[in-house]
Write a protein that holds these residues in place. Structure first.
Motif, mmCIF file in Angstrom:
data_model
loop_
_atom_site.group_PDB
_atom_site.id
_atom_site.type_symbol
_atom_site.label_atom_id
_atom_site.label_comp_id
_atom_site.label_asym_id
_atom_site.label_seq_id
_atom_site.Cartn_x
_atom_site.Cartn_y
_atom_site.Cartn_z
ATOM 1 N N PHE A 797 0.827 -1.200 0.000
ATOM 2 C CA PHE A 797 0.000 0.000 0.000
ATOM 3 C C PHE A 797 0.868 1.261 0.000
ATOM 4 O O PHE A 797 0.647 2.171 -0.793
ATOM 5 C CB PHE A 797 -0.939 0.015 1.200
ATOM 6 C CG PHE A 797 -1.869 1.204 1.213
ATOM 7 C CD1 PHE A 797 -3.070 1.164 0.523
ATOM 8 C CD2 PHE A 797 -1.530 2.371 1.892
ATOM 9 C CE1 PHE A 797 -3.920 2.262 0.501
ATOM 10 C CE2 PHE A 797 -2.375 3.480 1.890
ATOM 11 C CZ PHE A 797 -3.570 3.417 1.182
ATOM 12 N N PHE A 798 1.839 1.315 0.897
ATOM 13 C CA PHE A 798 2.636 2.534 1.030
ATOM 14 C C PHE A 798 3.798 2.605 0.041
ATOM 15 O O PHE A 798 4.366 3.671 -0.163
ATOM 16 C CB PHE A 798 3.143 2.682 2.471
ATOM 17 C CG PHE A 798 2.067 3.060 3.438
ATOM 18 C CD1 PHE A 798 1.554 4.359 3.453
ATOM 19 C CD2 PHE A 798 1.534 2.129 4.320
ATOM 20 C CE1 PHE A 798 0.546 4.715 4.331
ATOM 21 C CE2 PHE A 798 0.520 2.478 5.200
ATOM 22 C CZ PHE A 798 0.015 3.785 5.209
ATOM 23 N N LYS A 799 4.152 1.463 -0.558
ATOM 24 C CA LYS A 799 5.156 1.449 -1.615
ATOM 25 C C LYS A 799 4.542 0.787 -2.845
ATOM 26 O O LYS A 799 4.723 -0.413 -3.069
ATOM 27 C CB LYS A 799 6.409 0.686 -1.164
ATOM 28 C CG LYS A 799 7.171 1.362 -0.033
ATOM 29 C CD LYS A 799 8.442 0.586 0.308
ATOM 30 C CE LYS A 799 9.239 1.298 1.404
ATOM 31 N NZ LYS A 799 10.478 0.536 1.748
ATOM 32 N N PRO A 800 3.794 1.545 -3.633
ATOM 33 C CA PRO A 800 3.023 0.956 -4.749
ATOM 34 C C PRO A 800 3.869 0.124 -5.707
ATOM 35 O O PRO A 800 3.391 -0.886 -6.215
ATOM 36 C CB PRO A 800 2.442 2.192 -5.454
ATOM 37 C CG PRO A 800 2.451 3.266 -4.432
ATOM 38 C CD PRO A 800 3.620 3.000 -3.549
ATOM 39 N N LYS A 801 5.111 0.534 -5.921
ATOM 40 C CA LYS A 801 5.930 -0.193 -6.890
ATOM 41 C C LYS A 801 6.500 -1.488 -6.330
ATOM 42 O O LYS A 801 7.133 -2.260 -7.069
ATOM 43 C CB LYS A 801 7.046 0.717 -7.405
ATOM 44 C CG LYS A 801 6.506 1.849 -8.272
ATOM 45 C CD LYS A 801 7.589 2.713 -8.870
ATOM 46 C CE LYS A 801 6.981 3.815 -9.725
ATOM 47 N NZ LYS A 801 8.006 4.702 -10.317
ATOM 48 N N SER A 802 6.256 -1.752 -5.041
ATOM 49 C CA SER A 802 6.632 -3.061 -4.500
ATOM 50 C C SER A 802 5.648 -4.133 -4.962
ATOM 51 O O SER A 802 5.940 -5.323 -4.879
ATOM 52 C CB SER A 802 6.673 -3.007 -2.965
ATOM 53 O OG SER A 802 5.375 -2.794 -2.435
ATOM 54 N N GLU A 803 4.475 -3.704 -5.437
ATOM 55 C CA GLU A 803 3.524 -4.650 -6.047
ATOM 56 C C GLU A 803 3.941 -4.787 -7.506
ATOM 57 O O GLU A 803 3.456 -4.106 -8.401
ATOM 58 C CB GLU A 803 2.091 -4.136 -5.924
ATOM 59 C CG GLU A 803 1.059 -5.201 -6.199
ATOM 60 C CD GLU A 803 -0.307 -4.838 -5.649
ATOM 61 O OE1 GLU A 803 -1.207 -5.693 -5.700
ATOM 62 O OE2 GLU A 803 -0.487 -3.699 -5.168
ATOM 63 N N THR A 804 4.857 -5.686 -7.739
ATOM 64 C CA THR A 804 5.579 -5.762 -9.004
ATOM 65 C C THR A 804 4.736 -6.349 -10.132
ATOM 66 O O THR A 804 3.636 -6.867 -9.925
ATOM 67 C CB THR A 804 6.833 -6.623 -8.835
ATOM 68 O OG1 THR A 804 6.413 -7.947 -8.490
ATOM 69 C CG2 THR A 804 7.743 -6.064 -7.754
ATOM 70 N N PHE A 805 5.313 -6.288 -11.323
ATOM 71 C CA PHE A 805 4.709 -6.871 -12.520
ATOM 72 C C PHE A 805 4.416 -8.349 -12.301
ATOM 73 O O PHE A 805 3.348 -8.846 -12.686
ATOM 74 C CB PHE A 805 5.688 -6.676 -13.683
ATOM 75 C CG PHE A 805 5.213 -7.194 -15.001
ATOM 76 C CD1 PHE A 805 4.337 -6.459 -15.779
ATOM 77 C CD2 PHE A 805 5.668 -8.406 -15.491
ATOM 78 C CE1 PHE A 805 3.916 -6.914 -17.022
ATOM 79 C CE2 PHE A 805 5.258 -8.878 -16.724
ATOM 80 C CZ PHE A 805 4.384 -8.128 -17.490
ATOM 81 N N ASP A 806 5.330 -9.066 -11.672
ATOM 82 C CA ASP A 806 5.137 -10.493 -11.403
ATOM 83 C C ASP A 806 3.950 -10.732 -10.476
ATOM 84 O O ASP A 806 3.123 -11.620 -10.702
ATOM 85 C CB ASP A 806 6.398 -11.088 -10.761
ATOM 86 C CG ASP A 806 7.598 -11.055 -11.692
ATOM 87 O OD1 ASP A 806 7.451 -10.515 -12.807
ATOM 88 O OD2 ASP A 806 8.662 -11.568 -11.293
ATOM 89 N N ILE A 807 3.878 -9.934 -9.409
ATOM 90 C CA ILE A 807 2.784 -10.103 -8.442
ATOM 91 C C ILE A 807 1.440 -9.820 -9.104
ATOM 92 O O ILE A 807 0.479 -10.576 -8.934
ATOM 93 C CB ILE A 807 2.991 -9.168 -7.235
ATOM 94 C CG1 ILE A 807 4.236 -9.586 -6.450
ATOM 95 C CG2 ILE A 807 1.770 -9.169 -6.337
ATOM 96 C CD1 ILE A 807 4.607 -8.644 -5.319
ATOM 97 N N VAL A 808 1.385 -8.741 -9.857
ATOM 98 C CA VAL A 808 0.123 -8.376 -10.505
ATOM 99 C C VAL A 808 -0.270 -9.423 -11.543
ATOM 100 O O VAL A 808 -1.430 -9.816 -11.630
ATOM 101 C CB VAL A 808 0.245 -6.980 -11.158
ATOM 102 C CG1 VAL A 808 -0.999 -6.661 -11.988
ATOM 103 C CG2 VAL A 808 0.445 -5.912 -10.089
ATOM 104 N N ARG A 809 0.691 -9.904 -12.299
ATOM 105 C CA ARG A 809 0.375 -10.873 -13.352
ATOM 106 C C ARG A 809 -0.085 -12.199 -12.762
ATOM 107 O O ARG A 809 -0.853 -12.933 -13.377
ATOM 108 C CB ARG A 809 1.592 -11.092 -14.256
ATOM 109 C CG ARG A 809 1.225 -11.663 -15.631
ATOM 110 C CD ARG A 809 2.409 -11.555 -16.560
ATOM 111 N NE ARG A 809 2.054 -11.880 -17.935
ATOM 112 C CZ ARG A 809 2.205 -13.080 -18.481
ATOM 113 N NH1 ARG A 809 2.677 -14.070 -17.754
ATOM 114 N NH2 ARG A 809 1.882 -13.288 -19.741
ATOM 115 N N ALA A 810 0.370 -12.496 -11.557
ATOM 116 C CA ALA A 810 -0.056 -13.726 -10.898
ATOM 117 C C ALA A 810 -1.525 -13.685 -10.505
ATOM 118 O O ALA A 810 -2.119 -14.725 -10.204
ATOM 119 C CB ALA A 810 0.807 -13.984 -9.663
#
Length: 895
Positions: A797-810
């Motif tokens: 939540f506080f570091k949006p870019k820690s939710e990476t491309f890999d995590i989102v694609r999963a």
């Protein structure tokens, strides 16, 4: 009675007048929903019982418990919601949840500080006004409001930023899944307003050597006119033919039942129509046109049109070219390279580009427009809508004045009879009536805006929807908020202003917060009736009963059962963006509004999850969630209004220290707004090349999470004209860059199909996401499973870019890891104007045992008209019905 006393009585009565009836209505709606939910599955769970719903969108039935449906839908995973609600639906649900939570967070920020500040050592206001800005009498106390506003508005800015970052990553992730990578729309480029030099295919291919198929747009006015006439006449003829057959069968059955003589011969239709005197007729033009026999004219004219249209379709390349062209590329990577390169070629300056457009998304009549004509039409449309906003303020201002009409009776003598009304009736007039009237007024606006969007020269339905979302949001803000707020505040101050004109600004400053009482009633109406109405689906429920009885032809009955509605995001978003704007504007002035707004958002969120998963189908126009970031950026309007309004109120009160401190928030907000538009607008219609290659299996690359592809897009666009557009330039990399999908699409069999669920992208490190029982997402493949581990929700939540491309694609559902394969014949004409590929209408009439339909069918076929009575019959009650799908029925293919 003093003003303050009157105000307190008015605020409480307004609130109760709105709360009580809406709470009763909501309770009745929910009880009805619970009682009939399982008895009316066609209304409440159509996607679980209708066979024509695509398999990946079919849902399981909900639990039978009275309230078990609520936890059932709330437990669904993000992957499930993405699949069942569609990407657009998923992001709308996310919009409701995010702003529900920010309003609740706002309560924790504002209430502990501002309620005590407003309520103690104050102006002696009563009721809800006692805890609002208007009750403060010490200017130094406003410092609390300023510092709280900094924290709250800063939180909203951060939320918008993090959600835009998330959407950008999500958009890129979904576009690299095998499903979207293999879509024809993902590898087809539309260029409009092209120079005449590109009308030659050879010249165009020199700019884009990898191009496979090229479809030039042409002028088809005559063909389009004929197709439109044919479609309209076919519907009229089918209705008339069914009507006379049904009438004949009913007449004969009735005569037999009453043992009366039946018309003879039984297979002559005129015998049932008073020897032909009652044959169906219609006029060729409204009112003044020639009257013709519908059955005879229908066959004759349809036969002529079929011949004429077929000839025009065979010679369509003879039509004049217009400045628009569709270009199909072998892969999405080739498309993205070309798309990103267009702005960096001096010969293509001014050329508009589009990607991700299905043929059904195109507004074909606007393709011939040149840059000048499109600009002129846009100016006209925007001028008309601007004038409409201005003049629409008159009826809306009346509505706003009604909410405080009791303050006008002192000076407007003919209104004094209102003072004699019972308090409860006064509450209904000032509380509930304005809210309902405002809702009715605003419902008339969207259809006109959409019409103006087409007039403005919009190329796609997505563009029209964006045009509508922007303008309807403007209408909502101006009329449902600004005009109502100002007129309500002015109405409550008018008597004192007339007596002491010099105090106008101070009085408006103190009375503006009192207008929040109207919005407490407004949020009650929205938070209670909207979710309960969504669940009950009262209009579809009534229409399903009415239409099932009124539908008399097989096609009408088929449509009643099998057609499922879809949400219109261009009109849905603005309604809830308005709620967010109101919450933002009154967050500091009247913090109580935040509590009502937060509850309203969360309850509506629950209702929409159920509706989007079980009742409605995803909209066929797939915008990939584009309405969401558009809506987020438009919410800066709410921040500007909140900050300017608060600053203006300090100006009215001549509190210059507070003016200076609060005014600091405005340039900060402007800077954030401009930064987000500059940084992210270019990223939503493009996909970084490295992301496509990485998803295709090139492990030497990774998604550019640091800037989400901003610099890379410019670099690739420039390189394209320095050799990057040459054939074979990328064929040695990434095993054809997910070309498996694209190549197989071109080698497919005679029918379009979706690969089986056991087939995954063999070149992708993301093997497949699978849906497990209980709505949990599992990843088959270590690369998908690993990224989310060790990253807490707080960090994400506080570091949006820690939710990476890999995590989102999963998070992507399993069906997104299948390919779509197209038939070569389909691809050849996929982006030709619909009038070029429009098939002869297939007339569907009911089969009877008298032979009437067979006679009419044979007569029509001889005249060159396709008529069928297959899959139809009269049931035991003597009603026409269907036993199977209409002729030439085909399931919609995702493009």
């Amino acid at each position: 009675m003093s003003d303050s006393s009157t105000s307190s009585d008015s605020s409480v009565s307004q609130f109760l007048a709105a709360l009580i009836p809406t709470a009763v209505i909501a309770a009745v709606f929910i009880l009805l929903f619970i009682a009939i939910r399982k008895k009316q599955k066609r209304v409440y769970e159509p996607r679980s019982i209708i066979e024509t719903v695509p398999k990946d969108l079919q849902t399981e039935s909900t639990p039978t418990g009275l309230f078990s449906w609520a936890p059932h839908v709330l437990k669904k995973s993000e992957s499930y919601l993405i699949q069942q609600a569609g990407i657009d639906g998923y992001f709308f649900i996310r919009f409701l949840l995010e702003f529900g939570l920010i309003c609740i967070l706002g309560c924790f920020i504002t209430w502990p500080i501002l309620f005590p500040v407003n309520a103690t050592n104050s102006n002696g206001q009563k009721g809800f006004n006692a805890i609002s800005y208007s009750n403060v009498n010490n200017k130094w106390r406003f410092l609390a409001h300023i510092f709280v506003s900094w924290i709250f508005f800063g939180s909203v800015l951060f939320l918008i930023y993090r959600e835009i970052v998330y959407y950008t990553t999500f958009r890129h992730a979904v576009q690299t899944t095998p499903l979207y990578d293999s879509l024809l729309s993902s590898r087809t480029l539309l260029l409009t307003e092209i120079p005449e030099s590109l009308y030659e295919e050879e010249t165009l291919r020199s700019y884009f050597p990898p191009a496979k198929t090229i479809w030039y747009a042409r002028d088809y006015k005559k063909l389009e006119k004929d197709v439109k006439e044919r479609t309209k006449l076919a519907g009229k003829y089918e209705g008339a033919a069914n009507k006379v057959i049904i009438k004949a069968v009913k007449m004969r059955n009735k005569a037999i039942k009453k043992k009366k003589p039946t018309p003879e011969p039984a297979d002559e239709i005129d015998k049932y129509l008073k020897d032909g005197k009652k044959r169906p007729t219609h006029r060729l033009k409204f009112l003044i046109g020639k009257k013709v026999d519908t059955l005879n004219y229908g066959v004759e004219r349809l036969g002529e049109l079929n011949t004429s249209i077929k000839e025009q379709q065979e010679n369509f390349k003879e039509n004049k070219q217009v400045p628009s062209v569709f270009i199909e590329f072998p892969t999405q990577l080739d498309l993205q390279l070309a798309y990103q390169a267009v702005p960096f070629n001096k010969d293509l300056k001014g050329v508009r580009r589009f990607s991700g457009l299905a043929p059904s998304d195109i507004i074909w009549e606007n393709l011939p427009l040149t840059k000048k004509s499109r600009w002129a039409k846009k100016v006209v449309a925007n001028t008309v809508l601007t004038l409409m906003i201005i003049f629409w303020a008159i009826p809306v201002a009346v509505v706003g004045a009604i909410s405080n009409i009791n303050f006008l009776t002192d000076k407007v003598h003919f209104l004094r009879f209102i003072d004699n009304m019972p308090a409860k009736l006064m509450g209904i007039i000032t509380g509930l009536l304005p809210v309902v009237a405002l809702a009715i007024l605003m419902s008339l606006v969207p259809p006109f805006i959409k019409k103006m969007g087409k007039v403005a020269g919009c190329i796609t339905i997505q563009e029209v929807n964006g045009f509508c979302q922007a303008w309807f949001f403007a209408f909502q803000v101006v009329h449902s908020f600004l005009v109502v707020t100002v007129t309500s505040a002015a109405a409550s101050s008018v008597t004192s202003i007339i007596s002491k004109p010099g105090t106008a600004l101070q009085l408006l400053s103190s009375n503006l917060p009192k207008a929040s009482n109207f919005y407490l009633a407004f949020f009650c109406l929205q938070g209670l009736t909207i979710p309960s109405g969504l669940l009950l689906q009262i209009v579809p429920l009534i229409l399903s009963q009415v239409f099932s009885r009124l539908a008399s032809t097989p096609r009408a009955k088929w449509n009643v059962w099998y057609k499922i509605g879809s949400p219109d995001w261009s009109t849905t978003y603005p309604a809830y963006q308005l709620l967010a704007v109101i919450g933002l504007c009154y967050a500091i002035i009247a913090p109580l509004v935040l509590g009502f707004a937060g509850i309203a958002f969360l309850v509506i969120y629950l209702a929409y999850i159920y509706t989007l998963v079980y009742v409605l189908q995803p909209n066929p126009v797939d915008a990939r969630g584009r309405n969401y970031p558009r809506g987020l950026l438009q919410l800066f309007v709410g921040l500007y209004l909140a900050e300017v309004c608060l600053t203006a109120m300090f100006v009215f009160g001549k509190n210059w220290v507070s003016v200076a401190l609060e005014a600091l928030t405005i340039p900060v907000t402007v800077a954030v707004h401009l930064y987000l538009k500059w940084k992210y607008l270019p990223l939503w219609e493009t996909v970084p090349i490295s992301a496509i290659r990485y998803a295709a299996g090139n492990k030497s690359l990774e998604y550019p999470m640091h800037d989400q592809g901003y610099k890379e897009i410019k670099t690739e666009g420039t390189n394209y004209w320095e050799g990057g557009n040459e054939l074979g330039a990328y064929q040695d990399q990434d095993v054809t860059i997910q070309g498996g999908a694209s190549e197989r699409a071109n080698e497919s069999g005679p029918e379009s199909k979706v690969a089986g669920s056991d087939e995954s992208d063999k070149h992708s490190p993301f093997d497949k996401a699978s849906e497990l029982e209980g709505g949990k997402t599992a990843a088959v493949g270590q690369v998908v499973a690993v990224p989310g581990k060790g990253v807490s929700w707080l960090t994400k939540f506080f570091k949006p870019k820690s939710e990476t491309f890999d995590i989102v694609r999963a998070k992507m559902p399993a069906c997104y890891f299948n390919y779509i394969e197209y038939n070569d014949e389909f691809v050849k004409t996929a982006y030709a104007d619909p009038s070029v590929t429009d098939e002869e209408p297939h007339i569907w009439i009911v089969k009877d045992n008298l032979g009437l339909s067979d006679i009419e069918m044979n007569r029509a076929i001889e005249g060159g008209v396709d008529v069928s009575n297959s899959n139809t019959e009269f049931n035991e009650k003597g009603s026409a019905t269907y036993t199977g799908p209409p002729p030439s029925y085909e399931e919609a293919l995702k493009v």
